[in-house]
Enzyme design. Sequence first.
Site, PDB file in Angstrom:
ATOM      1  N   SER A   1      34.221  71.151  -8.521  1.00  0.00           N
ATOM      2  CA  SER A   1      33.583  69.845  -8.408  1.00  0.00           C
ATOM      3  C   SER A   1      34.641  68.762  -8.509  1.00  0.00           C
ATOM      4  O   SER A   1      35.803  69.012  -8.843  1.00  0.00           O
ATOM      5  CB  SER A   1      32.546  69.649  -9.524  1.00  0.00           C
ATOM      6  OG  SER A   1      33.180  69.547 -10.789  1.00  0.00           O
ATOM      7  N   LYS A   2      34.217  67.535  -8.213  1.00  0.00           N
ATOM      8  CA  LYS A   2      35.145  66.411  -8.329  1.00  0.00           C
ATOM      9  C   LYS A   2      35.597  66.223  -9.766  1.00  0.00           C
ATOM     10  O   LYS A   2      36.701  65.735 -10.025  1.00  0.00           O
ATOM     11  CB  LYS A   2      34.466  65.131  -7.821  1.00  0.00           C
ATOM     12  CG  LYS A   2      33.972  65.219  -6.375  1.00  0.00           C
ATOM     13  CD  LYS A   2      33.271  63.937  -5.956  1.00  0.00           C
ATOM     14  CE  LYS A   2      32.670  64.071  -4.560  1.00  0.00           C
ATOM     15  NZ  LYS A   2      31.439  64.877  -4.562  1.00  0.00           N
TER      16      LYS A   2
END
Length: 311
Positions: A249-250
């Site tokens: 994920s970011k």
Amino acid sequence: MARAPGAAYRGRFAPSPTGPLHAGSLVAALASWLDARAHGGRWLVRIEDVDTPRCLPGAAGTILGQLAACGLRPDEPPWYQSERGAAYADALQRLRDAGLAYDCGCTRRDIELHWLARGQPHTADAERVYPGTCRPGAGGAGLQGRPARAQRFIGEGVVHWQDRRLGAQQQDVAVAVGDFVLHRADGLWAYQLAVVVDDAAQGITDVVRGEDLADNTARQILLQRALGLPTPRYLHTPLVLAADGRKLSKQNGAVPPDLSRPAAAQHALQAAGAVLGLPPLPAAGVAEWLAQAVRAWAGIIAAFPTFSDPP
């Protein structure tokens, strides 16, 4: 209610514009596109920008550009959830009128203290079950003069559904999450309500998304039933994991794939396809690779547990 048998396939990819696509979100985009094409259906893009504090300026345009670079172009103009507030308000009012939604004055700290007082410390990454403190009647005490911070849905019942890849699934929503938020006092709409309203409005027959979202399915089915909306078929895809074993994920360092050249875009698609179980496809260009990938995907999904409507 279940989707009518034989309904024309309509799928969607629904990214949040909190940044550009990364390897994990490209897998979800590719899977939803392949599934639509393998069934001769339409593929839509919906920008899920209701959580405005987390959305980045220009990110939606960046995502659409990344999809186009990979040959993944929607069949209809994209929808933006930030423009759909009136539809969500109407659905919420229907739930309130039916006695299925109520005002809640609890903060996250209130919920945490409730469980700590009962000797249940918080487990990392686990969602705290709402204890029903403000639910009218049935042991709840209501707002007791506190301002409303959210509106919650009364989440009760064991929900059974059939995931096209994972097979038979079930969740007791009251035990897993409790009454869940539909709308916050600061005006932000919850994902669960927005996605259900929009899937129905766009006629979505099939939801293909990452396995991390499988846990949301039971709540969404409860809302669909309460609002008298069709339930799509669901397929949850494998996740791309970071070096620490968590979902990429970011928040844990995911970076956008290189899509600057057609050869780079094809390489990114090949990597995404490998996660989905596609074999190596020696294609000369993105368009040829996608055509081969559709045929390969059709073979893969033929071995999945079911393509039937949910019970």
